[in-house]
Motif scaffolding. Structure first.
Motif, PDB file in Angstrom:
ATOM      1  N   UNK A 111       0.818  -1.219   0.000  1.00  0.00           N
ATOM      2  CA  UNK A 111       0.000   0.000   0.000  1.00  0.00           C
ATOM      3  C   UNK A 111       0.846   1.261   0.000  1.00  0.00           C
ATOM      4  N   UNK A 112       2.136   1.129   0.266  1.00  0.00           N
ATOM      5  CA  UNK A 112       3.028   2.283   0.329  1.00  0.00           C
ATOM      6  C   UNK A 112       3.683   2.602  -1.016  1.00  0.00           C
ATOM      7  N   UNK A 113       3.442   1.781  -2.027  1.00  0.00           N
ATOM      8  CA  UNK A 113       4.110   1.946  -3.308  1.00  0.00           C
ATOM      9  C   UNK A 113       3.357   2.897  -4.226  1.00  0.00           C
ATOM     10  N   UNK A 114       4.089   3.484  -5.156  1.00  0.00           N
ATOM     11  CA  UNK A 114       3.503   4.338  -6.186  1.00  0.00           C
ATOM     12  C   UNK A 114       2.412   3.578  -6.925  1.00  0.00           C
ATOM     13  N   UNK A 115       1.233   4.178  -7.000  1.00  0.00           N
ATOM     14  CA  UNK A 115       0.117   3.496  -7.659  1.00  0.00           C
ATOM     15  C   UNK A 115       0.422   3.244  -9.130  1.00  0.00           C
ATOM     16  N   UNK A 116       1.079   4.205  -9.777  1.00  0.00           N
ATOM     17  CA  UNK A 116       1.371   4.029 -11.201  1.00  0.00           C
ATOM     18  C   UNK A 116       2.288   2.826 -11.421  1.00  0.00           C
ATOM     19  N   UNK A 117       3.310   2.694 -10.586  1.00  0.00           N
ATOM     20  CA  UNK A 117       4.222   1.567 -10.753  1.00  0.00           C
ATOM     21  C   UNK A 117       3.552   0.245 -10.382  1.00  0.00           C
ATOM     22  N   UNK A 118       2.713   0.281  -9.357  1.00  0.00           N
ATOM     23  CA  UNK A 118       1.978  -0.926  -8.965  1.00  0.00           C
ATOM     24  C   UNK A 118       1.078  -1.397 -10.098  1.00  0.00           C
ATOM     25  N   UNK A 278      11.137  -6.521   2.367  1.00  0.00           N
ATOM     26  CA  UNK A 278      11.898  -5.850   1.306  1.00  0.00           C
ATOM     27  C   UNK A 278      11.296  -4.486   0.993  1.00  0.00           C
ATOM     28  N   UNK A 279       9.970  -4.362   1.137  1.00  0.00           N
ATOM     29  CA  UNK A 279       9.285  -3.119   0.806  1.00  0.00           C
ATOM     30  C   UNK A 279       9.195  -2.140   1.969  1.00  0.00           C
ATOM     31  N   UNK A 280       9.657  -2.540   3.150  1.00  0.00           N
ATOM     32  CA  UNK A 280       9.660  -1.621   4.291  1.00  0.00           C
ATOM     33  C   UNK A 280      10.488  -0.376   3.986  1.00  0.00           C
ATOM     34  N   UNK A 281      10.169   0.704   4.662  1.00  0.00           N
ATOM     35  CA  UNK A 281      10.873   1.973   4.428  1.00  0.00           C
ATOM     36  C   UNK A 281      12.376   1.830   4.644  1.00  0.00           C
ATOM     37  N   UNK A 282      12.782   1.259   5.775  1.00  0.00           N
ATOM     38  CA  UNK A 282      14.216   1.142   6.059  1.00  0.00           C
ATOM     39  C   UNK A 282      14.900   0.174   5.092  1.00  0.00           C
ATOM     40  N   UNK A 283      14.197  -0.883   4.680  1.00  0.00           N
ATOM     41  CA  UNK A 283      14.770  -1.835   3.726  1.00  0.00           C
ATOM     42  C   UNK A 283      14.953  -1.189   2.363  1.00  0.00           C
ATOM     43  N   UNK A 284      13.947  -0.430   1.936  1.00  0.00           N
ATOM     44  CA  UNK A 284      14.056   0.251   0.645  1.00  0.00           C
ATOM     45  C   UNK A 284      15.171   1.300   0.669  1.00  0.00           C
ATOM     46  N   UNK A 285      15.338   1.960   1.790  1.00  0.00           N
ATOM     47  CA  UNK A 285      16.438   2.927   1.893  1.00  0.00           C
ATOM     48  C   UNK A 285      17.789   2.229   1.812  1.00  0.00           C
ATOM     49  N   UNK A 286      17.891   1.075   2.449  1.00  0.00           N
ATOM     50  CA  UNK A 286      19.141   0.305   2.388  1.00  0.00           C
ATOM     51  C   UNK A 286      19.402  -0.184   0.972  1.00  0.00           C
ATOM     52  N   UNK A 287      18.344  -0.627   0.292  1.00  0.00           N
ATOM     53  CA  UNK A 287      18.497  -1.148  -1.067  1.00  0.00           C
ATOM     54  C   UNK A 287      18.856  -0.039  -2.053  1.00  0.00           C
ATOM     55  N   UNK A 293      19.678   2.426  -7.044  1.00  0.00           N
ATOM     56  CA  UNK A 293      18.495   2.359  -7.903  1.00  0.00           C
ATOM     57  C   UNK A 293      17.382   3.237  -7.339  1.00  0.00           C
ATOM     58  N   UNK A 294      16.300   3.345  -8.087  1.00  0.00           N
ATOM     59  CA  UNK A 294      15.137   4.057  -7.608  1.00  0.00           C
ATOM     60  C   UNK A 294      14.186   3.116  -6.890  1.00  0.00           C
ATOM     61  N   UNK A 295      13.201   3.689  -6.221  1.00  0.00           N
ATOM     62  CA  UNK A 295      12.245   2.913  -5.444  1.00  0.00           C
ATOM     63  C   UNK A 295      10.824   3.268  -5.851  1.00  0.00           C
ATOM     64  N   UNK A 296       9.904   2.337  -5.615  1.00  0.00           N
ATOM     65  CA  UNK A 296       8.489   2.614  -5.847  1.00  0.00           C
ATOM     66  C   UNK A 296       7.850   3.296  -4.637  1.00  0.00           C
ATOM     67  N   UNK A 297       8.605   3.405  -3.550  1.00  0.00           N
ATOM     68  CA  UNK A 297       8.131   4.151  -2.379  1.00  0.00           C
ATOM     69  C   UNK A 297       8.544   5.606  -2.527  1.00  0.00           C
ATOM     70  N   UNK A 298       7.626   6.506  -2.260  1.00  0.00           N
ATOM     71  CA  UNK A 298       7.932   7.933  -2.390  1.00  0.00           C
ATOM     72  C   UNK A 298       8.226   8.590  -1.038  1.00  0.00           C
ATOM     73  N   UNK A 299       8.147   7.802   0.049  1.00  0.00           N
ATOM     74  CA  UNK A 299       8.342   8.375   1.381  1.00  0.00           C
ATOM     75  C   UNK A 299       9.703   8.048   1.974  1.00  0.00           C
ATOM     76  N   UNK A 300      10.621   7.516   1.171  1.00  0.00           N
ATOM     77  CA  UNK A 300      11.922   7.132   1.712  1.00  0.00           C
ATOM     78  C   UNK A 300      12.929   8.263   1.551  1.00  0.00           C
ATOM     79  N   UNK A 301      13.969   8.213   2.361  1.00  0.00           N
ATOM     80  CA  UNK A 301      15.063   9.179   2.267  1.00  0.00           C
ATOM     81  C   UNK A 301      16.073   8.649   1.250  1.00  0.00           C
TER      82      UNK A 301
END
Length: 348
Positions: A111-118, A278-287, A293-301
């Protein structure tokens, strides 16, 4: 009277269980080798194992297209529980009924991912990263940095270009871009693209599937320019190698990478936990920070250096060419035959 001594007998198995905590679940994850494997182990797999106690077996075998072929051939029972593929395979797998549909009830971070990418990946794919096909080149070999995809056809690069095999998604992306540049389009008229890439093939050193092998050619100076994924290209830049990469002036196509669960996977619950982690905020930031690379989450640092060169927003995505991936998935078998007939057959 003396105190009665109680004697306890402890089995070797019990001692081992005390010394090494038992893991109740196992998960088989199929993905890629090389730098990808090193980074996913450190940024995702090891933290996931520590938190959940689930033992991850990593299987770095096959390209996305080969992995999907295995999933389809086994009717969704390929022997692994989570697989890294692309949105095209995700869409095709849903249509073929060999991939599990994913939802936010069991994988909340969807539910945290970009709707367009989803929507791009469809109901069977969890988008865990976004890259784009870049033009990678040796800065110490080319007097003038390239600005266009047409640089690959330059006589100055005769014998200094390598192309991907069709099993690598970059092959069809390259055809699509050259099609756009020569009067065609992204899906309905690729003939101009096939002709243009065939001309490049004539002056290339050949074809390779693996990104690790492709990059070895540019590392040792055999190749001076080639298409390459932007995240992997940035890793080469960061290593200190005399290389750089660009988004050519004609634009490029994004790689929407997904996590998928085969319909017959043995450990589906563990697979859902892994994807959610893998989709958690901290995991996506680490990845994002580790693999560039870019992420489908828009709320990450996102580190400024990554934000400057990767796809980190819907606005970045809108600036690229995005073919209808459902159509791409349907036509890939036909295009694979055309690639062999019109490109490979005419290479030196």
């Amino acid at each position: 009277m003396g105190r009665t001594r109680r004697i306890f007998t402890v089995s070797a198995f019990a001692v081992a269980a005390i010394a090494t905590p038992l893991r109740a679940e196992t998960l088989v994850v199929n993905s890629y080798g090389g730098p990808y494997e090193a980074i996913i182990r450190k940024a995702i797999i090891e933290p996931f194992e520590q938190r959940t106690g689930i033992d991850v077996i990593y299987d770095p075998v096959g390209s996305a297209s080969q992995d999907y072929a295995k999933i389809k051939a086994t009717m969704g029972r390929p022997g692994f529980d989570v697989v890294v593929m692309t949105a095209s395979q995700s869409l095709q797998g849903c249509k073929d009924g060999v991939l599990e549909k994913l939802d936010a009830n069991s994988i909340p971070n969807l539910a945290k991912l970009s709707r367009r990418l989803t929507e791009t990946a469809g109901p069977c794919g969890a988008v865990h990263e976004v890259q784009y096909m870049s033009l990678l080149y040796r800065t110490d070999k080319l007097a003038t940095p390239p600005v266009s995809w047409s640089a690959l056809a330059s006589s100055d690069l005769k014998g200094r270009v390598v192309l991907p095999t069709f099993q690598n998604t970059m092959a069809i992306y390259l055809v699509e871009m050259f099609s756009l540049m020569n009067g065609g389009d992204l899906v309905d008229n690729l003939a101009p693209g096939f002709r243009a890439v065939a001309a490049i093939a004539k002056q290339s050193i050949g074809f390779e599937q693996s990104s690790a092998i492709l990059e070895s050619y540019i590392k040792d100076g055999t190749v001076w320019a080639m298409p390459f994924w932007s995240g992997r290209a940035q890793l080469l830049v960061d290593s200190g190698l005399s290389v750089d990469y660009i988004k050519p002036k004609e634009g490029t196509i994004p790689l929407v990478a997904t996590l998928n669960i085969p319909i017959g996977a043995e450990h589906k619950d563990a697979a859902r936990k892994f994807i959610d982690f893998f989709l958690e905020k901290t995991s996506q930031e680490a990845w994002v920070g580790g693999y560039k690379v870019g992420s489908a989450r828009t709320d990450i640092d996102v580190p400024a250096a990554v934000k400057a060169r990767q796809i980190t927003s819907d606005a970045d995505l809108n600036s690229l060419h995005l073919p209808n991936l459902t159509t791409v998935a349907e036509r890939l078998p036909k295009w694979a035959e055309q690639w062999e007939r019109d490109v490979v057959a005419h290479a030196n």
